[in-house]
Every structure is written in structure tokens, then in C-alpha cells.
Design an enzyme around this catalytic site. Structure first.
Site, PDB file in Angstrom:
ATOM      1  N   ASP A  42       0.845  -1.206   0.000  1.00  0.00           N
ATOM      2  CA  ASP A  42       0.000   0.000   0.000  1.00  0.00           C
ATOM      3  C   ASP A  42       0.881   1.258   0.000  1.00  0.00           C
ATOM      4  OD1 ASP A  42       0.930  -0.125   2.587  1.00  0.00           O
ATOM      5  OD2 ASP A  42      -1.030   0.179   3.540  1.00  0.00           O
ATOM      6  N   SER A  43       2.207   1.056  -0.027  1.00  0.00           N
ATOM      7  CA  SER A  43       3.129   2.170  -0.276  1.00  0.00           C
ATOM      8  C   SER A  43       2.864   2.763  -1.655  1.00  0.00           C
ATOM      9  CB  SER A  43       4.587   1.701  -0.175  1.00  0.00           C
ATOM     10  OG  SER A  43       4.821   0.594  -1.017  1.00  0.00           O
ATOM     11  N   ASP A  85      -1.214  -6.247  -0.617  1.00  0.00           N
ATOM     12  CA  ASP A  85      -1.390  -5.653   0.712  1.00  0.00           C
ATOM     13  C   ASP A  85      -2.855  -5.370   1.027  1.00  0.00           C
ATOM     14  OD1 ASP A  85       0.016  -4.915   2.933  1.00  0.00           O
ATOM     15  OD2 ASP A  85       0.947  -3.146   2.043  1.00  0.00           O
ATOM     16  N   LYS A 114      -1.013  -9.522   2.621  1.00  0.00           N
ATOM     17  CA  LYS A 114      -0.267  -9.063   3.812  1.00  0.00           C
ATOM     18  C   LYS A 114      -1.204  -8.212   4.663  1.00  0.00           C
ATOM     19  CE  LYS A 114       3.053  -5.742   3.666  1.00  0.00           C
ATOM     20  NZ  LYS A 114       2.423  -4.679   4.500  1.00  0.00           N
ATOM     21  N   GLU A 116      -1.257  -5.786   8.185  1.00  0.00           N
ATOM     22  CA  GLU A 116      -0.519  -5.100   9.262  1.00  0.00           C
ATOM     23  C   GLU A 116      -1.199  -5.368  10.610  1.00  0.00           C
ATOM     24  OE1 GLU A 116       0.231  -0.924   8.730  1.00  0.00           O
ATOM     25  OE2 GLU A 116       1.049  -1.209   6.711  1.00  0.00           O
ATOM     26  N   GLU A 183       9.257  -4.421  10.318  1.00  0.00           N
ATOM     27  CA  GLU A 183       9.758  -3.137   9.802  1.00  0.00           C
ATOM     28  C   GLU A 183      10.318  -2.264  10.929  1.00  0.00           C
ATOM     29  OE1 GLU A 183       7.127  -1.264   7.023  1.00  0.00           O
ATOM     30  OE2 GLU A 183       8.235   0.624   7.031  1.00  0.00           O
TER      31      GLU A 183
HETATM   32  O1  KIV Z   1       3.671  -1.110   1.514  1.00  0.00           O
HETATM   33  C1  KIV Z   1       4.828  -1.577   1.422  1.00  0.00           C
HETATM   34  O2  KIV Z   1       5.528  -1.394   0.414  1.00  0.00           O
HETATM   35  C2  KIV Z   1       5.322  -2.365   2.545  1.00  0.00           C
HETATM   36  C3  KIV Z   1       6.763  -2.765   2.539  1.00  0.00           C
HETATM   37  C4  KIV Z   1       7.647  -1.599   2.655  1.00  0.00           C
HETATM   38  C5  KIV Z   1       7.053  -3.797   3.549  1.00  0.00           C
HETATM   39  O3  KIV Z   1       4.583  -2.656   3.420  1.00  0.00           O
END
Ligand code: KIV
Length: 269
Positions: A42-43, A85, A114, A116, A183
């Protein structure tokens, strides 16, 4: 690496390389590389859209980028392990909403998702895992909780915070996750957590003692301008090369050396 089974089998073996990427062109490059697996993080909100946080990513936005990356990684049977994510609060809206998000991400081409954090939604992780959706956890500096954490800061520095992170890592494993992203935690704590759980731990800003590493593609390519976190290594300076190329292009347009005859069409050929 094409499956979560291969991922799990790498615990304590050779380190796993993961890259966070968001676009088709990045995926094409990764597909031709030895990198093990890809995370569509989600970056995307910060990296692609220039947002200050990751909050603007939605399940639909994530699915769109997962689909672009999946196409870039190639044929389904050949594709590297692709993780999508869960965006901001998507794991906090109950089991049905979580299943909807997982449906979008897996239909778009992800093999796994993924999530969090774990406190308050371990049941969501378990439910997805029991439904056949592999889940990787994410602890430490969890950007979706940036306001609760007081900023983008290293986590687990004092004894109580370290013990709490260890507890959460065990909870992620107990919920059935196949791995854990850790992280921004001190190297000794990351080593302790890696030794304490039976699932692979992939670090970002967590030292070299994890079972693998993840970096964001534009960071490792040197495309991200400005001050970078300490954990980022720029393996090449593509940003500087791109700036030179743009200046060269502009000058070539202005002095009419671009396009040349070879770069132009005649009537016949
Ligand atoms: O959103 C992302 O890119 C991440 C990674 C930096 C682990 O969660």
C-alpha cells in the site's frame, strides 16, 4: 519462488529477497531477475500517488496494481510469489469485508495477502488462512498506524515494547500466517523474533539477522528523491541517470538534433 510452501521452506535456509513494487514495468524487470517474490504494497499511495501516508489505498486501488504487477510477472504458472497488501483498516471491518478484500486481491493475481498488526484481528487472519488465503503478517513500524505510533519511528527500543513485539509475532504465527514482515526494529530484537517464530521473517530496517529482506523497488533503484531512511540502500542511481537523460532530450529537441533522419519516416520507408 512460486508458492508460500517454498517461502516457508526457506526458514533458516538461504535468505529470501522480496521487492515491493506497484507497476507493470517494475514487474517486467523483476520477472527477469533472480528476486524471489514481490509485494504490491500500500506504499503505492506514497510512492506512486505522492501521498504523505498510505491511507488513500483502497481494496480496489490495491487490486488494480496487483493486476498490473501480475501481468508484468507473466503467465500464472510461471509467476513469482505475489503478495497483495490489505489497505488501511481493511482487516478491521469484520470477516465478510476481509473476505471481500482477499477476493479482489486474489482474483487480481495475488497468491497471498499481507495484513498489518494482529491485536484485535487475529481472527481475521485465521479465517482467511482457514479459507485457503495465505496471509503474511507485518509488525514493528506499521505505516497504517503511523499516528498511533507517533510518526515513522523505530519500534521496540525499550524492554516493554520489545517484549510486546515478540508477543505479537507469536500471535501472528499462531493465527496461521506463513510469514512475517518486520519493519524498523533494532537488529538484536529482530534476531530474537526471527529465532522465536517458526515462520520466515522478512525485514525492512530490521538488520541482517532476519530470514530475508524487502525493499521498495524505486528506493533500491535510486529513483526516490530526497532524504532516505537509514535502511535504504540505493543499489543504482537511476534518478541521476534519468535527470541527465531528460536534460539531454530537451537540449536535442531545442538544437534540432532529435529526431535524426534514422528516427524519422520517409514516404517509402
Ligand atoms: O507497503 C509496502 O511497500 C510495505 C513494505 C515496505 C514492507 O509494506
Amino acid at each position: 519462488m512460486k508458492s508460500v510452501l517454498e517461502f516457508r521452506a526457506r526458514k533458516g535456509q538461504s535468505p529470501i529477497s522480496m521487492v515491493a513494487a506497484h507497476t507493470h514495468w517494475e514487474a517486467r524487470l523483476i520477472a527477469d531477475s533472480p528476486v524471489d517474490c514481490v509485494l504490491v504494497g500500500d506504499s503505492v499511495s506514497t510512492v506512486v500517488d505522492g501521498e504523505p501516508t498510505t491511507f488513500s489505498a483502497t481494496p480496489e486501488v490495491m487490486a488494480r496494481h496487483v493486476a498490473a504487477v501480475a501481468r508484468g510477472l507473466g503467465d500464472f504458472s510461471q509467476r513469482k510469489l505475489l503478495i497483495g497488501d490489505f489497505p488501511f483498516l481493511a482487516a478491521r471491518k469484520g470477516l465478510e469485508a476481509a473476505v471481500e478484500t482477499a477476493t479482489l486481491l486474489l482474483r487480481a493475481g495475488a497468491h497471498a495477502v499481507k495484513i498489518e498488526g494482529v491485536d484485535g484481528h487475529a481472527d481475521v487472519i485465521s479465517h482467511l488462512v482457514q479459507s485457503g488465503v495465505p496471509v503474511i503478517g507485518h509488525l514493528g513500524l506499521t505505516p497504517q498506524a503511523v499516528h498511533a505510533l507517533g510518526g515513522y519511528k523505530v519500534q521496540g527500543r525499550d524492554a516493554a515494547a520489545a517484549a510486546d513485539l515478540l508477543r505479537q509475532a507469536r500471535a501472528v504465527e499462531a493465527s496461521g500466517a506463513f510469514g512475517l514482515v518486520l519493519e524498523c526494529v533494532p537488529d538484536p530484537l529482530a534476531r530474537e523474533i526471527t529465532a522465536a517464530v517458526g515462520i520466515p521473517v522478512v525485514g525492512i530496517g530490521a538488520g541482517v539477522g532476519c530470514d530475508g529482506q524487502v525493499l521498495v523497488m524505486v528506493d533500491l533503484l535510486g529513483l526516490t528523491p530526497g532524504r532516505q531512511p537509514r535502511f535504504v540502500r540505493r543499489f543504482v542511481e537511476l534518478g541521476a541517470a534519468a535527470r541527465d537523460a531528460l536534460a539531454d532530450y530537451h537540449a536535442s529537441v531545442v538544437d534540432r538534433t532529435f529526431p535524426s533522419a534514422k528516427e524519422s519516416y520517409g514516404v517509402e520507408n
